[in-house]
Design an enzyme around this catalytic site. Structure first.
Site, PDB file in Angstrom:
ATOM      1  N   ILE A  10      -0.793  -1.023  -4.446  1.00 49.70           N
ATOM      2  CA  ILE A  10      -1.992  -0.180  -4.461  1.00 49.70           C
ATOM      3  C   ILE A  10      -1.572   1.268  -4.227  1.00 49.70           C
ATOM      4  O   ILE A  10      -0.899   1.577  -3.237  1.00 49.70           O
ATOM      5  CB  ILE A  10      -2.984  -0.601  -3.367  1.00 49.70           C
ATOM      6  CG1 ILE A  10      -3.371  -2.071  -3.523  1.00 49.70           C
ATOM      7  CG2 ILE A  10      -4.236   0.286  -3.405  1.00 49.70           C
ATOM      8  CD1 ILE A  10      -4.250  -2.597  -2.396  1.00 49.70           C
ATOM      9  N   PHE A  39       0.825  -1.199   0.000  1.00 45.48           N
ATOM     10  CA  PHE A  39       0.000   0.000   0.000  1.00 45.48           C
ATOM     11  C   PHE A  39       0.863   1.255   0.000  1.00 45.48           C
ATOM     12  O   PHE A  39       1.815   1.356   0.788  1.00 45.48           O
ATOM     13  CB  PHE A  39      -0.880   0.060   1.261  1.00 45.48           C
ATOM     14  CG  PHE A  39      -2.045  -0.878   1.278  1.00 45.48           C
ATOM     15  CD1 PHE A  39      -3.302  -0.458   0.885  1.00 45.48           C
ATOM     16  CD2 PHE A  39      -1.892  -2.189   1.719  1.00 45.48           C
ATOM     17  CE1 PHE A  39      -4.399  -1.320   0.931  1.00 45.48           C
ATOM     18  CE2 PHE A  39      -2.965  -3.064   1.766  1.00 45.48           C
ATOM     19  CZ  PHE A  39      -4.223  -2.623   1.372  1.00 45.48           C
ATOM     20  N   ASP A  40       0.510   2.204  -0.827  1.00 49.01           N
ATOM     21  CA  ASP A  40       1.000   3.564  -0.663  1.00 49.01           C
ATOM     22  C   ASP A  40       0.342   4.107   0.608  1.00 49.01           C
ATOM     23  O   ASP A  40      -0.667   3.557   1.072  1.00 49.01           O
ATOM     24  CB  ASP A  40       0.599   4.397  -1.884  1.00 49.01           C
ATOM     25  CG  ASP A  40       0.961   5.861  -1.741  1.00 49.01           C
ATOM     26  OD1 ASP A  40       2.079   6.162  -1.292  1.00 49.01           O
ATOM     27  OD2 ASP A  40       0.107   6.700  -2.065  1.00 49.01           O
ATOM     28  N   LEU A  41       0.881   5.179   1.167  1.00 51.71           N
ATOM     29  CA  LEU A  41       0.297   5.750   2.380  1.00 51.71           C
ATOM     30  C   LEU A  41      -0.578   6.960   2.069  1.00 51.71           C
ATOM     31  O   LEU A  41      -1.807   6.906   2.192  1.00 51.71           O
ATOM     32  CB  LEU A  41       1.407   6.137   3.365  1.00 51.71           C
ATOM     33  CG  LEU A  41       0.972   6.816   4.665  1.00 51.71           C
ATOM     34  CD1 LEU A  41      -0.017   5.947   5.443  1.00 51.71           C
ATOM     35  CD2 LEU A  41       2.203   7.127   5.526  1.00 51.71           C
ATOM     36  N   ASP A  42       0.039   8.059   1.642  1.00 53.84           N
ATOM     37  CA  ASP A  42      -0.697   9.299   1.391  1.00 53.84           C
ATOM     38  C   ASP A  42      -1.640   9.159   0.200  1.00 53.84           C
ATOM     39  O   ASP A  42      -1.211   8.829  -0.909  1.00 53.84           O
ATOM     40  CB  ASP A  42       0.281  10.448   1.113  1.00 53.84           C
ATOM     41  CG  ASP A  42       1.144  10.778   2.322  1.00 53.84           C
ATOM     42  OD1 ASP A  42       0.695  10.527   3.452  1.00 53.84           O
ATOM     43  OD2 ASP A  42       2.264  11.296   2.131  1.00 53.84           O
TER      44      ASP A  42
END
Length: 218
Positions: free
Chosen positions: A164, A8-11
């Protein structure tokens, strides 16, 4: 979507950091003589490496762009980091994936130390096997390098992984590493930006993504 390893990306993917990031950028720009009152103009800073965006959008040279990053951190580390919120549905999605044996990872261009703080603050850290971001000195900020570091460190077969993210950098990074990608259409990348990268999947909402994963795991 039968992937055992999900990055996963965060922002813009797990959390909505609009207020904190744009205000930190506004603060940094003011310290360098640039005044922007409309925070929406600064949303382009959400996702990509900061130094590159200062260069691309405001034509800062390398040294000035790095100084702007340091100014940004003055505001972000104490205030902006908490001006953030978890997207609706994300906790349920993470719980569902973990419950069905998926291994989850965070791959972000944000410095690892900040990413870890955010995940701990919002009670998300327990879902993730590894959190990988950039270094504070600016190294390993490209998304390709970050994704590859997760794959190498955790010895993940790229055919069993998916990335993602909500910006083109996430999708291009996934392609460069040979892994499939999911475009998060609810984040900060436009549909045009995301679909141009030809992601493996595109979901407009967290709920759509949840439904796709759940359909395979029940």
């Amino acid at each position: 979507m039968k992937y055992n390893h999900i990055l996963f990306d965060l922002d813009g993917t797990l959390t909505n950091p609009r207020e904190g990031i744009t205000k930190a950028v506004q603060y940094a720009l003011e310290k360098h003589g640039v005044y922007v009152s409309d925070l929406s103009e600064l949303e382009c800073f959400i996702g990509p490496p900061l130094q590159a965006t200062f260069t691309e959008k405001y034509h800062f040279n390398e040294n000035k762009a790095w100084e702007a990053v340091l100014s940004y951190r003055e505001y972000f580390k104490d205030t902006g980091i908490y001006q953030n919120e978890v997207y609706d549905g994300i906790r349920v999605l993470l719980e569902t994936l973990v419950m069905h044996g998926r291994q989850l990872y965070v791959a972000t261009s944000k410095p690892t130390v900040f990413a870890v703080t955010i995940l701990e603050y919002f009670g998300l850290s327990s879902y993730f096997t590894m959190v990988c971001g950039s270094e504070l000195d600016g190294t390993r900020s490209a998304k390709t390098d970050i994704i590859q570091h997760v794959l190498d460190t955790c010895r993940i077969d790229k055919s069993d992984a998916v990335m993602i993210g909500d910006r083109k950098h996430d999708l291009i990074g996934a392609q460069n590493c040979g892994v499939h990608s999911i475009a998060a259409g609810y984040g900060f990348g436009s549909e045009e930006e995301l679909t141009a990268c030809e992601p493996t999947y595109y979901f407009k909402t967290v709920e759509e993504m949840q439904g796709a994963f759940t359909g395979l795991t029940v």
